[in-house]
Design a protein around this motif. Structure first.
Motif, short mmCIF file in Angstrom:
data_model
loop_
_atom_site.label_atom_id
_atom_site.label_comp_id
_atom_site.label_asym_id
_atom_site.label_seq_id
_atom_site.Cartn_x
_atom_site.Cartn_y
_atom_site.Cartn_z
N VAL A 19 44.62 -8.37 22.29
CA VAL A 19 43.21 -8.41 23.85
C VAL A 19 42.31 -9.13 23.16
N VAL A 20 42.27 -10.89 23.93
CA VAL A 20 41.07 -11.73 22.86
C VAL A 20 39.82 -12.42 24.11
N GLY A 21 40.23 -11.28 24.91
CA GLY A 21 38.98 -11.67 25.88
C GLY A 21 38.50 -10.46 27.18
N TRP A 22 37.57 -9.42 27.32
CA TRP A 22 37.70 -9.03 28.80
C TRP A 22 37.10 -10.72 29.60
N ARG A 23 37.51 -9.89 31.06
CA ARG A 23 37.11 -10.63 32.48
C ARG A 23 35.78 -10.04 32.97
N LYS A 24 36.09 -8.44 33.17
CA LYS A 24 35.05 -7.59 33.54
C LYS A 24 34.39 -6.10 32.19
N GLN A 25 33.65 -5.67 32.71
CA GLN A 25 33.42 -4.34 31.59
C GLN A 25 33.26 -2.74 32.67
N ALA A 26 32.67 -2.24 31.42
CA ALA A 26 32.93 -1.22 32.22
C ALA A 26 31.98 -0.60 33.72
N GLY A 27 32.71 -0.23 34.67
CA GLY A 27 31.23 0.10 35.72
C GLY A 27 31.38 -1.23 36.74
N ASN A 29 33.86 -3.52 39.45
CA ASN A 29 34.73 -3.10 40.60
C ASN A 29 35.34 -4.81 40.24
N PHE A 30 37.15 -4.33 40.76
CA PHE A 30 37.55 -5.35 40.77
C PHE A 30 38.89 -5.28 42.24
N THR A 31 39.39 -6.14 42.37
CA THR A 31 40.41 -5.98 43.43
C THR A 31 41.70 -6.82 42.86
N LYS A 32 42.67 -5.74 43.21
CA LYS A 32 44.11 -6.57 42.78
C LYS A 32 44.31 -7.90 43.20
N GLY A 33 45.35 -8.55 41.52
CA GLY A 33 44.98 -9.40 41.14
C GLY A 33 44.37 -9.88 41.21
N GLU A 34 43.07 -10.12 40.41
CA GLU A 34 41.86 -10.08 39.97
C GLU A 34 42.01 -10.04 38.00
N PRO A 35 41.92 -11.22 37.84
CA PRO A 35 42.04 -10.71 36.45
C PRO A 35 41.28 -10.27 35.26
N LEU A 36 41.80 -8.62 34.71
CA LEU A 36 41.30 -7.97 33.90
C LEU A 36 40.79 -8.75 32.34
N TYR A 37 41.84 -8.81 31.96
CA TYR A 37 41.26 -9.02 30.29
C TYR A 37 42.59 -10.69 30.34
N ASP A 38 42.41 -10.92 29.15
CA ASP A 38 43.48 -12.04 27.97
C ASP A 38 44.35 -10.81 27.47
N ILE A 39 45.02 -11.95 26.68
CA ILE A 39 46.17 -11.02 26.08
C ILE A 39 46.92 -12.66 25.29
N GLU A 40 46.80 -12.33 24.01
CA GLU A 40 47.29 -13.51 23.68
C GLU A 40 48.69 -12.88 22.55
N THR A 41 49.94 -12.95 23.21
CA THR A 41 51.01 -12.87 21.85
C THR A 41 50.94 -14.05 20.69
N GLU A 42 52.51 -13.82 20.55
CA GLU A 42 52.79 -15.37 19.06
C GLU A 42 53.17 -16.36 19.95
N LEU A 56 37.00 -0.69 36.77
CA LEU A 56 36.64 -0.59 35.20
C LEU A 56 36.01 0.72 34.45
N LEU A 57 36.87 2.45 34.68
CA LEU A 57 35.86 2.93 33.58
C LEU A 57 35.33 2.92 32.14
N GLN A 58 36.78 2.33 31.38
CA GLN A 58 36.38 2.45 30.29
C GLN A 58 37.33 1.76 29.38
N ILE A 59 36.45 0.67 28.33
CA ILE A 59 37.51 -0.07 27.22
C ILE A 59 38.36 0.25 26.70
N LEU A 60 39.09 0.82 26.17
CA LEU A 60 39.83 1.22 25.20
C LEU A 60 40.64 0.47 24.35
N CYS A 74 42.90 0.85 28.51
CA CYS A 74 41.76 1.11 29.38
C CYS A 74 41.98 1.96 30.51
N VAL A 75 41.01 2.80 30.89
CA VAL A 75 40.96 3.43 32.27
C VAL A 75 40.19 2.91 32.84
#
Length: 80
Positions: A19-27, A29-42, A56-60, A74-75
């Motif tokens: 997880v390289v970045g969160w677009r939203k924080q706990a609390g 609101n978001f809509t379907k299709g909106e970016p929540l976070y960024d993932i980096e792979t190889e 977004l209730l909780q970032i795990l 996340c929850v």
């Protein structure tokens, strides 16, 4: 309804992602299709899009956390 979002498998060989970045924080609101976070792979960095409308209730998984495929990220509270 509370739902725990998991690390998705973005490719057949993917075992974990960072997880390289969160677009939203706990609390937030978001809509379907909106970016929540960024993932980096190889091979690539991708946005993880919200699968539904909700809050977004909780970032795990903190920034720079390595998470195995299927691991908790996340929850959310689904509102749609």
């Amino acid at each position: 309804m509370k739902v725990t979002l998991k690390m998705p498998r973005l490719s057949m060989n993917m075992e974990e992602g960072t997880v390289v970045g969160w677009r939203k924080q706990a609390g937030d609101n978001f809509t379907k299709g909106e970016p929540l976070y960024d993932i980096e792979t190889e091979k690539v960095t991708s946005e993880f899009e919200a699968p539904c409308d909700g809050v977004l209730l909780q970032i795990l998984a903190d920034n720079e956390a390595n998470v195995v495929v299927g691991g908790d990220v996340c929850v959310i509270d689904k509102t749609d």
